[in-house]
Design an enzyme around this catalytic site. Structure first.
Site, PDB file in Angstrom:
ATOM      1  NE  ARG A   1      -0.297  32.577  -7.468  1.00  0.00           N
ATOM      2  CZ  ARG A   1      -0.476  32.185  -8.723  1.00  0.00           C
ATOM      3  NH1 ARG A   1      -0.145  30.968  -9.097  1.00  0.00           N
ATOM      4  NH2 ARG A   1      -0.999  33.005  -9.599  1.00  0.00           N
TER       5      ARG A   1
ATOM      6  CB  THR B   1      -0.965   0.096   1.206  1.00  0.00           C
ATOM      7  OG1 THR B   1      -1.479   1.437   1.269  1.00  0.00           O
ATOM      8  CG2 THR B   1      -0.334  -0.210   2.539  1.00  0.00           C
ATOM      9  CB  ILE B   2       0.818   4.490  -1.816  1.00  0.00           C
ATOM     10  CG1 ILE B   2      -0.631   4.945  -1.631  1.00  0.00           C
ATOM     11  CG2 ILE B   2       1.064   3.925  -3.209  1.00  0.00           C
ATOM     12  CD1 ILE B   2      -0.984   6.206  -2.422  1.00  0.00           C
ATOM     13  CG  ASP B   3      -2.695   4.506   2.127  1.00  0.00           C
ATOM     14  OD1 ASP B   3      -2.414   5.360   1.263  1.00  0.00           O
ATOM     15  OD2 ASP B   3      -3.806   3.929   2.176  1.00  0.00           O
TER      16      ASP B   3
ATOM     17  CG  HIS C   1      -6.024   7.762  -8.272  1.00  0.00           C
ATOM     18  ND1 HIS C   1      -7.087   8.617  -8.077  1.00  0.00           N
ATOM     19  CD2 HIS C   1      -6.302   6.635  -7.568  1.00  0.00           C
ATOM     20  CE1 HIS C   1      -7.990   8.007  -7.308  1.00  0.00           C
ATOM     21  NE2 HIS C   1      -7.536   6.822  -6.983  1.00  0.00           N
TER      22      HIS C   1
ATOM     23  N   GLY D   1      -3.054   8.833   1.619  1.00  0.00           N
ATOM     24  CA  GLY D   1      -2.575   8.220   2.865  1.00  0.00           C
ATOM     25  C   GLY D   1      -3.696   7.700   3.734  1.00  0.00           C
ATOM     26  NE  ARG D   2      -8.937   4.498   2.547  1.00  0.00           N
ATOM     27  CZ  ARG D   2      -9.144   3.515   1.695  1.00  0.00           C
ATOM     28  NH1 ARG D   2      -8.593   2.349   1.866  1.00  0.00           N
ATOM     29  NH2 ARG D   2      -9.919   3.700   0.658  1.00  0.00           N
TER      30      ARG D   2
HETATM   31  O1  F6P Z   1      -5.064   2.959   0.016  1.00  0.00           O
HETATM   32  C1  F6P Z   1      -4.490   3.588  -1.073  1.00  0.00           C
HETATM   33  C2  F6P Z   1      -5.291   4.805  -1.462  1.00  0.00           C
HETATM   34  O2  F6P Z   1      -4.659   5.419  -2.567  1.00  0.00           O
HETATM   35  C3  F6P Z   1      -5.514   5.820  -0.351  1.00  0.00           C
HETATM   36  O3  F6P Z   1      -4.400   6.617  -0.096  1.00  0.00           O
HETATM   37  C4  F6P Z   1      -6.710   6.557  -0.875  1.00  0.00           C
HETATM   38  O4  F6P Z   1      -7.475   7.139   0.159  1.00  0.00           O
HETATM   39  C5  F6P Z   1      -7.495   5.470  -1.557  1.00  0.00           C
HETATM   40  O5  F6P Z   1      -6.589   4.435  -1.858  1.00  0.00           O
HETATM   41  C6  F6P Z   1      -8.169   5.912  -2.829  1.00  0.00           C
HETATM   42  O6  F6P Z   1      -8.929   4.855  -3.296  1.00  0.00           O
HETATM   43  P1  F6P Z   1      -9.580   4.794  -4.737  1.00  0.00           P
HETATM   44  O7  F6P Z   1      -8.481   4.543  -5.723  1.00  0.00           O
HETATM   45  O8  F6P Z   1     -10.521   3.656  -4.643  1.00  0.00           O
HETATM   46  O9  F6P Z   1     -10.233   6.121  -4.981  1.00  0.00           O
END
Ligand code: F6P
Length: 355
Positions: free
Chosen positions: A163, A126-128, A285, A171-172
């Site tokens: 600015r 997970t990137i998070d 994304h 990162g959720r």
């Molecule tokens: O868990 C990885 C993540 O990219 C989070 O950082 C983000 O909140 C979520 O997935 C976004 O999910 P989706 O691609 O379903 O919009």
């Protein structure tokens, strides 16, 4: 010859293909197994959608982002006869063990299936970087590099136009990406879910910086960051915290709301309160796309090798994990249930540079 399944579930991230390649290379060449890829995460298992993975079909995928198996946020436990269908599908394909590559949700399903006597081994991605029981997940390092590059670029516009620029990152409910990228990029302040923020303190940092003559100000905000609620007289703080800013979208199969938009709210508030022209950039994304960094390629490769080794030893119900510099095995259950939130000492390091 055993038939070993593999799937990639949840949000995609750079390094998934490196895991698949490693599992295939060692599984086929050294152990003589057949490796079967399930498409679209758990959905492919439910629907019996498979592809044979060979050395040839996985050649050249190491630097590719995304996943050749594709992904989904399907939750078999929310589907009718979900568990039975998973078992039927694995039995129809004569799969002896399944390698599940995913984050909290995908591995949560794996942990529950393990209790249903499905032979699973987990690989953390997970990137998070919010998964327990591993120091790092692959994908995180690449996302941090992408955010850091973005901050470097935003500095030049911030400086040229005097600015404030707010950068919203993913990162959720964890502030790992924001804090790493913010430190690496020299952010004026970093706002994370673990530390509800006082908007007046944020503005004070910005004013202070401008008073010192700095022309470039970057505020990094994690999508899950939340402000402290202000009292109606707008002076004292009550200590209560506002809800996260979310987008209008249904929750997913794991009950997650879609986060996003705190940066837009901050843009307005900072400009209104400080009088400095402010702009927001939401990376979205982009943070999950493109080629993995060398670090993530190596970590993903080591995880893939460790996963197929665990399968070979029939050490099921485990997740491979990074502890220090070693790859170890931990019970999958240890990785899910609670999130690995930001290390407070890392945030304290970041705070030294605020303002
Ligand atoms: O868990 C990885 C993540 O990219 C989070 O950082 C983000 O909140 C979520 O997935 C976004 O999910 P989706 O691609 O379903 O919009």
């Amino acid at each position: 010859m055993a038939r070993i399944g593999i799937l990639t579930g949840g949000g995609d991230c750079p390094g998934l293909n490196a895991v698949i390649r490693a599992v295939v290379r060692k599984g086929v060449n050294q152990y003589g197994h057949a490796i079967v890829g399930f498409r679209d995460g758990w959905r492919g298992v439910l629907e019996g959608s498979v592809m044979e993975l060979t050395r040839e079909s996985t050649s050249g995928i190491l630097p590719r982002g995304g996943t050749i198996l594709r992904s989904s946020r399907t939750n078999p436990f929310k589907e009718e006869r979900g568990v039975e269908r998973v078992k039927e599908s694995l039995s129809a394909e004569r799969i002896t063990a399944l390698i599940a590559v995913g984050g909290e949700d995908t591995l949560g399903v794996a942990a529950k299936l393990e209790a249903e006597e499905v032979n699973v081994v987990g690989v953390p991605k997970t990137i998070d970087n919010d998964l327990n029981a591993t120091d790092f997940t692959f994908g995180f390092h690449t996302a941090v590099q992408i955010c850091t590059d973005a901050i470097d670029r935003l500095h030049t516009t911030s400086e040229s136009h005097n600015r404030v620029i707010v950068l919203e990152v993913m990162g959720r409910n964890a502030g790992w990406i924001a804090t790493y990228a913010g430190i690496a990029g020299g952010a004026t302040t970093i706002l994370v879910p673990e530390r509800p923020f006082n908007i007046e303190v944020v503005c004070e940092h910005i004013r202070h910086r401008h008073k010192l003559g700095h022309k470039s100000t970057i505020v990094v905000v994690a999508e899950g960051a939340r402000p402290l609620r202000e009292n109606t007289d707008d002076s004292a703080l009550s200590g209560a915290v506002e809800d996260e800013v979310t987008q209008e979208a249904p929750t997913d199969a794991f009950g997650h709301v879609r986060l996003g938009g705190i940066g837009v709210a901050l843009e307005k508030q900072i400009e209104d309160r400080t009088g400095f022209e402010t702009r927001v950039t939401i990376l979205g994304h982009i943070q999950r796309g493109g080629t993995p960094t060398a670090f993530d390629r190596v970590l993903a490769t080591r995880f893939g090798i460790a996963a197929i080794d665990a399968v070979e030893e029939r050490d099921y119900g485990k997740m491979v994990a990074l502890k220090g510099t070693e790859i170890v095995r931990v019970p999958i259950g240890d990785a899910v249930g609670t999130l690995k939130t930001l290390d407070p000492t890392l945030y304290e390091t970041a705070e030294v540079f605020f303002g």
